[in-house]
Motif scaffolding. Sequence first.
Motif, PDB file in Angstrom:
ATOM      1  N   VAL A  80      35.336  12.943  54.303  1.00  0.00           N
ATOM      2  CA  VAL A  80      34.404  13.250  54.552  1.00  0.00           C
ATOM      3  C   VAL A  80      33.358  13.212  56.258  1.00  0.00           C
ATOM      4  O   VAL A  80      33.169  14.078  57.123  1.00  0.00           O
ATOM      5  CB  VAL A  80      32.930  13.702  53.960  1.00  0.00           C
ATOM      6  N   SER A 110      27.017  17.110  56.074  1.00  0.00           N
ATOM      7  CA  SER A 110      27.941  17.598  56.064  1.00  0.00           C
ATOM      8  C   SER A 110      28.441  16.542  54.254  1.00  0.00           C
ATOM      9  O   SER A 110      28.720  16.853  53.705  1.00  0.00           O
ATOM     10  CB  SER A 110      29.537  16.363  56.661  1.00  0.00           C
ATOM     11  N   TYR A 170      28.991  18.369  50.448  1.00  0.00           N
ATOM     12  CA  TYR A 170      30.542  18.253  50.183  1.00  0.00           C
ATOM     13  C   TYR A 170      29.515  18.419  48.668  1.00  0.00           C
ATOM     14  O   TYR A 170      30.547  18.252  47.819  1.00  0.00           O
ATOM     15  CB  TYR A 170      31.282  17.089  50.963  1.00  0.00           C
ATOM     16  N   ARG A 211      28.307  21.424  46.773  1.00  0.00           N
ATOM     17  CA  ARG A 211      29.209  22.411  46.616  1.00  0.00           C
ATOM     18  C   ARG A 211      29.709  22.563  44.818  1.00  0.00           C
ATOM     19  O   ARG A 211      30.194  22.995  44.170  1.00  0.00           O
ATOM     20  CB  ARG A 211      29.867  22.211  47.295  1.00  0.00           C
ATOM     21  N   SER A 255      35.776  26.320  52.216  1.00  0.00           N
ATOM     22  CA  SER A 255      36.047  25.006  51.468  1.00  0.00           C
ATOM     23  C   SER A 255      37.773  25.309  51.746  1.00  0.00           C
ATOM     24  O   SER A 255      38.142  23.860  51.498  1.00  0.00           O
ATOM     25  CB  SER A 255      35.865  25.382  49.749  1.00  0.00           C
ATOM     26  N   GLU A 257      39.003  22.276  53.885  1.00  0.00           N
ATOM     27  CA  GLU A 257      38.815  21.043  53.792  1.00  0.00           C
ATOM     28  C   GLU A 257      39.721  20.460  52.598  1.00  0.00           C
ATOM     29  O   GLU A 257      40.344  19.166  52.657  1.00  0.00           O
ATOM     30  CB  GLU A 257      37.745  20.781  53.154  1.00  0.00           C
ATOM     31  N   ILE A 301      37.182  18.642  46.109  1.00  0.00           N
ATOM     32  CA  ILE A 301      36.483  18.713  46.714  1.00  0.00           C
ATOM     33  C   ILE A 301      36.408  20.238  45.421  1.00  0.00           C
ATOM     34  O   ILE A 301      36.835  20.510  44.553  1.00  0.00           O
ATOM     35  CB  ILE A 301      36.941  20.379  46.888  1.00  0.00           C
TER      36      ILE A 301
END
Length: 788
Positions: A11, A39, A43, A46, A191, A194, A314
């Motif tokens: 991240v 960020s 992260y 979410r 998403s 990532e 994630i």
Amino acid sequence: TASFFMAFSIVFQKAIERASPDESLQGRVLNLIDSITFSVFQYTTRGLFECDKLTYTAQVTFQILLMSKEINAVELDFLLRYPAQPRVTSPVEFLSNHSWGGIKALSSMEEFRNLDRDIEGSAKRWKKFVESECPEKEKFPQEWKNKSALQRLCIMRAIRPDRMTYAVRDFVEEKLGSKYVAGRPLDFAASFEESGPATPMFFILSPGVDPLKDVEKQGKKLGYTFNNRNFHNVSLGQGQEVVAEQALDVAAAEGHWVILQNIHLVAKWLSSLEKKLEQHSEGSHRDFRVFISAEPAPCPESHIIPQGILENSIKITNEPPTGMHANLHKALDNFSQDTLEMCTRENEFKSILFALCYFHAVVAERRKFGPQGWNRSYPFNTGDLTISVNVLYNYLEASSKVPYDDLRYLFGEIMYGGHITDDWDRRLCKTYLEEFIKPEMLEGEFFLAPGFPLPGNMDYNGYHQYIDDTLPPESPYLYGLHPNAEIGFLTQSSEKLFRVVLEMQPRDSSMGEGGVGTREETVKALLDEMLEKLTDEFNIAELMAKVEERTPYIVVAFQECERMNILTSEIKSSLKELDLGLKGELTMTSDMENLLNALFLDIVPESWVKKAYPSTANLGMWFADLLTRIKELETWTGDFSLPSAVWLAGFFNPQSFLTAIMQSTARKNKWPLDKMTLQCDVTKKNREDFASPPREGAYVHGFFMEGARWDAQTGIITDARLKELTPAMPVIFIRAIPADKQDIRSMYPCPVYKTRQRGPTYVWTFNLKTRENPCKWVLAGVALLLQI
């Protein structure tokens, strides 16, 4: 842990890449800090449920501002703790005593001097401010508008606790910028960018939401589908572990996608899964992707997902829609034009189907009102609705008349009622169905809620359009509740927000410069004060010697004294032990640590709760209440004559006192106890107006009504006044009568609970007079409470 740092460093790196360039070094550093902060924030949020996002956002904001010394630790402590002065009476009608207690506590701080005098002196201006719809958007009266953002929050916490979630959101926006409060969820594709072979995507499931759709949609775009045999879907829980492992091996080698659903169902296999994911995180095909789904654990003790899986993934939450509008559309989405056309009795079928969709949306969304909505939370799901519609179809096809009673019974007692475990919730469910599904629905205009008539005969798209055009804006009225229910629910949300943020504050510091003193100092002062105020235990043997005859009332008094002794001796012994620990004369144990934390955080310690009565109060209020209870017991056991008006809330077991009223009347009149009931007549007087107890029965006081109010002049239940959430009841005269003599016409059987948590704190049912249909009060969640 290593996996956490690895996840964080990914991240961190990406945030550095994203940061805007700048000519100056200082500008570049600010851009880097901004990018990294945002960020990490994104992260984390979410993977949080909506109800926890604001808690996290507030914590981030407060910590950043404390570090940059932009806010004062003492003021933050007030905001989080709200140490209101107990036992004060508000001099202005637009603020409650609890609000005034907060204002008095604030006024003793230098920055807030004279706040109490200003509010009294300019009552008119303050009343207008306090009663505005969104006070957090308005300017504060007088000089108070020039106070800092945090100081304004502190005042708002006292005067409009129900607006605090909104006020905190505005505070975050002012301090960190609007991107921290924008409500748009990140779209799945962003998403997905990532993710990677070493970074699975982890869906935290909510009832009635299917994340598979998002994955399939994205897969289709990129050419991953079941038909192409490069997308493997394994649903766990049916001995599918081996299949899952094979799918992962193939996918890692070939660059396929794998979705593993419901991994929480295979606890024993999870450590193997963790090893397998670790093994494939390096050296796999770069297009290899893993998607995982699991339900959240009901409590911290039952967390079973290995930390390594969680930290490397994630995390994404998917939540069902909120609000009546979204829920009603979603209920209707379970059907189609074909469904509407399948029944020969088209009119009846469509009307009842639409009413069922409304019923389903109401019972699902009513949960948000907490215990006033439902005593317990139930997992109503779309299956309940679709099966009910099938039952409806079969019954309509098979009989010439619409069998309303049978249908309501099947929906309310079996389909939906199958989930319900509380009798009052069962009554609520049954009442909704009686209101929504009855012969009148086919005989002209019929309302499902104020301003929302049942639609006539339409096609499928027509019904969706009708909802958009006709459904009134979201409000408690759509559920049959009073607008106060929303104020209550918002107030409780903000209480929870601050309690959790308080518990998250660092424990080892004295909260920065000019802080609030160390934890130990704060706790030592509190502990000394408590030990000083607690009286000796009741000497039961001595009290018994004073009594000639052990009447039902005296038995209750002894039981209460015994229970009080158990509680106070636990409080004393645990406080004395902690005192020795703080002095260094005893080694600190984990129990003493827990007690220290609870006292510092102003919450009632767990070991006391176990021996006490239910209560929702913070420690300060709880302890003041405890001393009042002891005093009442001392007065009663002084000469054992019944107090002229009895404070029912002061008992550990209020039921025992109400039963004693029946027992003493039964003995006196030689009536059988099981054939008796309590009659409650609400008087027009307050406790001070009674000099002696009645000849039979008892005068009891200390009740509050939630969901409506009592009109003392006419002697009936009536609509609540706005912002008066729990108006006090006059004294109630309770006596025992033979059950067959009671008058139940024009009565609302009103449950009595010990606290606002309702549910398991149920005490008794009082029949209260009403001129309106009792159904109205059932839907409004009207109850009597012994504490607020």
